[in-house]
Scaffold this active site. Structure first.
Site: not given
Ligand code: MN
Length: 438
Positions: A138, A145, A210, A212, A244, A248, A251, A264, A268, A384
């Site tokens: 990844d 971002h 996420e 992506e 993804d 948080r 993380q 993570k 996915t 975000e």
């Molecule tokens: Mn990612």
């Protein structure tokens, strides 16, 4: 450099009528790949190509003998339950197959009658992860971002000094990659509650998305032999949608010093359809750096990458809460952006990944990293969009969200459009959050 050929001709129409409507994502100019079988059946999964609301069953095409030569070899490779063999054949074989299918699916084609029996309606199909993914990497290619996230943790110094020089990435987890329709349990892990002296174990309370794109590697490279940026795209089979999922709170506690781990690795989700780089050719755009930013080091730079290395892929994220679902309401759109805003290109990801000698293999998957655009409404993650959970999203019907709740589904859509080209789509990538295990 031109990438266009007869398969991109906007005037082409298919004898599959549903491929000629303005709203299809799968006109004859697209021809993306998946693996599929009839829903609920015990059939073997096999490769297929989308045309309108149908799938061309490539195992059936192989059995028909209608397509020969290099394209015929590609059809046979695509008859397996994963696309790795097709991916390994390389770009000339993919191009031969695309050309043969484009010609066979055109209005007036002699292959119309024999190929008609090779069609399976998409409404009757189920899909699998399209490749045996040996390794998943990844990246972190959106400077917007990286800046938005960095600002949450380091308001005075949001972007670390290496960002504009080196494509940042980490080695992810391949075994938990699932195909659209995936439902997964809210992950459990360690978090450090605000103000607490020690961590606790429990369900994540900050489950995020996420937005992506996934990049599937086609032909690989030998261990110790880097791929030059001028050759990089020859190693790329195509692009899919990718979510993804990220916890948080897990993380934040675990990520130093080696980066994300369990936050993570639980799931996915990717779209079933892989759109080839050849199909994306009309939607290439220049790779540009903002005034005053450093230019890439020589191994990350070439003329083709500068002129046509980026792709203008439109992206949209929708959130369907249980309440919206029960009311029969539409999902709420929470983000719109484009892949063109990425700081590093597909070719740069391949060149950088291999510069130290790492070997890529057919079916390896890259994530682009969260594809946030330059404005706040173009952010590709809830962390975000909600300013770190401090400004909840207002949803239709009066609901709010900071992070995902149990029962929430997230839908990612992607498409390309511009004047003078036929619109092509990526389909959708849907995943649903189930309650944590007790
Ligand atoms: Mn990612």
């Amino acid at each position: 450099m031109t990438f266009l050929n007869e398969t991109h001709d906007p005037a082409l129409r298919s004898w599959v009528a549903s491929a000629n409507t303005a709203d299809t994502g799968f006109p004859i100019q697209n021809l993306p790949f998946a693996v599929f079988r009839r829903k609920g059946s015990a059939e073997a999964f096999r490769g297929g190509v989308a045309i309108g609301d149908q799938i061309v069953d490539l195992a059936a095409v192989a059995a028909s003998g209608e397509i020969g030569g290099a394209a015929g070899e590609a059809v046979r490779a695509a008859s397996q339950d994963k696309l790795n063999a097709l991916m390994a054949l390389g770009r000339p074989a993919w191009a031969a197959l695309r050309l043969a299918l484009s010609r066979a699916l055109r209005q007036g084609a002699a292959e119309q009658e024999p190929l008609r029996t090779c069609l399976v309606p998409q409404a009757e199909a189920e899909y699998d992860v399209p490749a045996r993914i040996g390794d998943y990497t990844d990246f972190y290619t959106s400077v917007h971002h990286a800046t938005n996230i960095g600002r949450l943790f380091r308001p005075d110094n949001p972007l670390l000094p290496n960002y504009k020089w080196v494509p940042i990435g980490y080695h992810g987890r391949a075994s938990s990659i699932g195909v659209s329709g995936q439902a997964f349990r809210r992950p459990v892990g360690q978090t450090l509650p605000v103000g607490a002296a020690q961590p606790v174990a429990g369900p994540s309370r900050a489950l995020d998305i996420e937005l992506e794109l996934g990049v599937f590697i086609g032909s690989g490279n030998t261990l110790g032999e880097p791929v030059a940026i001028t050759e990089a795209e020859d190693h790329v089979f195509g692009i899919c949608l990718l979510n993804d999922w990220s916890a948080r709170d897990i993380q934040a506690w675990e990520y130093q010093p080696l980066g994300p781990f369990l936050s993570k690795s639980f799931a996915t989700t990717i779209s079933p359809w892989i759109v080839t780089l050849e199909a994306l050719a009309p939607f290439r755009v220049p790779f540009v750096r903002p005034e005053g930013d450093p230019q890439p080091l020589p191994y990350l730079d070439c003329e083709a990458n500068r002129h046509t290395g980026a792709f203008d892929i439109q992206l949209q994220v929708e959130l369907l809460t249980p309440r919206l679902r029960e009311a029969g309401s539409a999902a709420a759109t929470i983000c719109r952006t484009s892949y063109r805003h990425a700081y590093w290109t597909v070719a740069q990801m391949v060149a950088h990944h291999t510069v130290g000698g790492c070997n890529l293999q057919p079916g390896d998957l890259f994530g682009s990293g969260t594809l946030s655009g330059p404005t706040p409404d173009q952010a590709g993650a809830l962390i975000e969009l909600t300013a770190g959970g401090k400004q909840p999203l207002q949803l239709p019907g009066g609901e709010q969200r900071t992070f995902l709740e149990d029962g929430d589904s997230v839908v990612i859509r992607g498409w390309c459009e511009k004047p003078g080209a036929v619109r092509i789509g990526f389909g959708e990538c849907v995943g649903t959050v189930l309650p944590a295990r007790d």
